[in-house]
Design a protein around this motif. Structure first.
Motif, PDB file in Angstrom:
ATOM      1  N   GLY A  78       0.780  -1.227   0.000  1.00 14.80           N
ATOM      2  CA  GLY A  78       0.000   0.000   0.000  1.00 14.80           C
ATOM      3  C   GLY A  78       0.810   1.274   0.000  1.00 14.80           C
ATOM      4  O   GLY A  78       0.250   2.366  -0.037  1.00 14.80           O
ATOM      5  N   TYR A  98       1.262   6.760   1.112  1.00 10.64           N
ATOM      6  CA  TYR A  98       0.330   5.659   1.327  1.00 10.64           C
ATOM      7  C   TYR A  98      -0.794   5.827   0.321  1.00 10.64           C
ATOM      8  O   TYR A  98      -1.531   6.799   0.342  1.00 10.64           O
ATOM      9  N   GLY A 118      -2.921   3.031  -0.464  1.00  5.87           N
ATOM     10  CA  GLY A 118      -3.955   2.050  -0.149  1.00  5.87           C
ATOM     11  C   GLY A 118      -3.646   0.685  -0.723  1.00  5.87           C
ATOM     12  O   GLY A 118      -2.898   0.541  -1.683  1.00  5.87           O
ATOM     13  N   GLU A 119      -4.254  -0.320  -0.120  1.00  2.00           N
ATOM     14  CA  GLU A 119      -4.031  -1.703  -0.538  1.00  2.00           C
ATOM     15  C   GLU A 119      -4.722  -2.014  -1.860  1.00  2.00           C
ATOM     16  O   GLU A 119      -4.394  -2.992  -2.521  1.00  2.00           O
ATOM     17  N   HIS A 120      -5.704  -1.196  -2.254  1.00  7.70           N
ATOM     18  CA  HIS A 120      -6.455  -1.459  -3.486  1.00  7.70           C
ATOM     19  C   HIS A 120      -5.670  -1.127  -4.755  1.00  7.70           C
ATOM     20  O   HIS A 120      -6.007  -1.593  -5.829  1.00  7.70           O
ATOM     21  N   ALA A 165     -10.306   4.356  -4.010  1.00  7.17           N
ATOM     22  CA  ALA A 165     -10.884   3.095  -3.554  1.00  7.17           C
ATOM     23  C   ALA A 165     -12.386   3.129  -3.814  1.00  7.17           C
ATOM     24  O   ALA A 165     -13.026   4.167  -3.671  1.00  7.17           O
TER      25      ALA A 165
END
Length: 150
Positions: free
Chosen positions: A72, A108, A110-112, A134
């Motif tokens: 992320g 950062y 995000g993980e998406h 996201a």
């Protein structure tokens, strides 16, 4: 010029503050501080679909810039090395200078975000890329009660 440092601070900061040895003499030191030359100026613009990011990396070549996405976090780094050797007719050094510098900045995102979502381009000293937002999850309309203890 290398100066000894303690805890990341130059020992000669107070003594040398009236002398301006920085290569970026027009930079506003009050705004960016004494490390202004090592700062990656970044503009982030929000759009409906995501974010447009522009990072100033003047003086770097495309192959000196690296981007990495890990858990992320998107890290943009740039490194430069420069050697100048000048010799006279007999082969003795007249001047010999070396310079190496690097800078890095992490965001950062995000993980998406995946590597396939990022399409960077480098033109005229500016690295530009877009990041998707996201997807919003639907909010459940259930009434949830909290148990009261005691």
């Amino acid at each position: 010029m290398l100066f000894p440092s303690v805890f990341g601070e130059n020992l000669f900061d107070n003594f040398m503050e009236n002398f301006d040895f920085t290569p970026f003499q027009d930079m506003d030191k009050k705004l960016y501080g004494k490390h202004a030359a090592n700062l990656m100026k970044t503009d982030v613009k929000e759009t409906e679909a995501g974010y447009v990011v522009d990072i100033d990396l003047a003086g770097f070549k495309k192959d000196e810039i690296k981007m990495q996405l890990n858990q992320g976090y998107l890290t943009v780094s740039a490194a430069k090395g420069l050697d100048k050797d000048e010799k006279d007719q007999t082969g003795n050094y007249v001047r010999r200078e070396r310079y190496a510098g690097s800078m890095s900045r992490s965001f950062y995102v995000g993980e998406h975000v995946t590597e396939e979502d990022i399409h960077p381009r480098y033109e005229n000293g500016v690295l530009s890329f877009e990041l998707p937002k996201a997807e919003k999850k639907a909010v459940e309309e259930k009434n949830r009660y909290i148990a009261i203890e005691g």
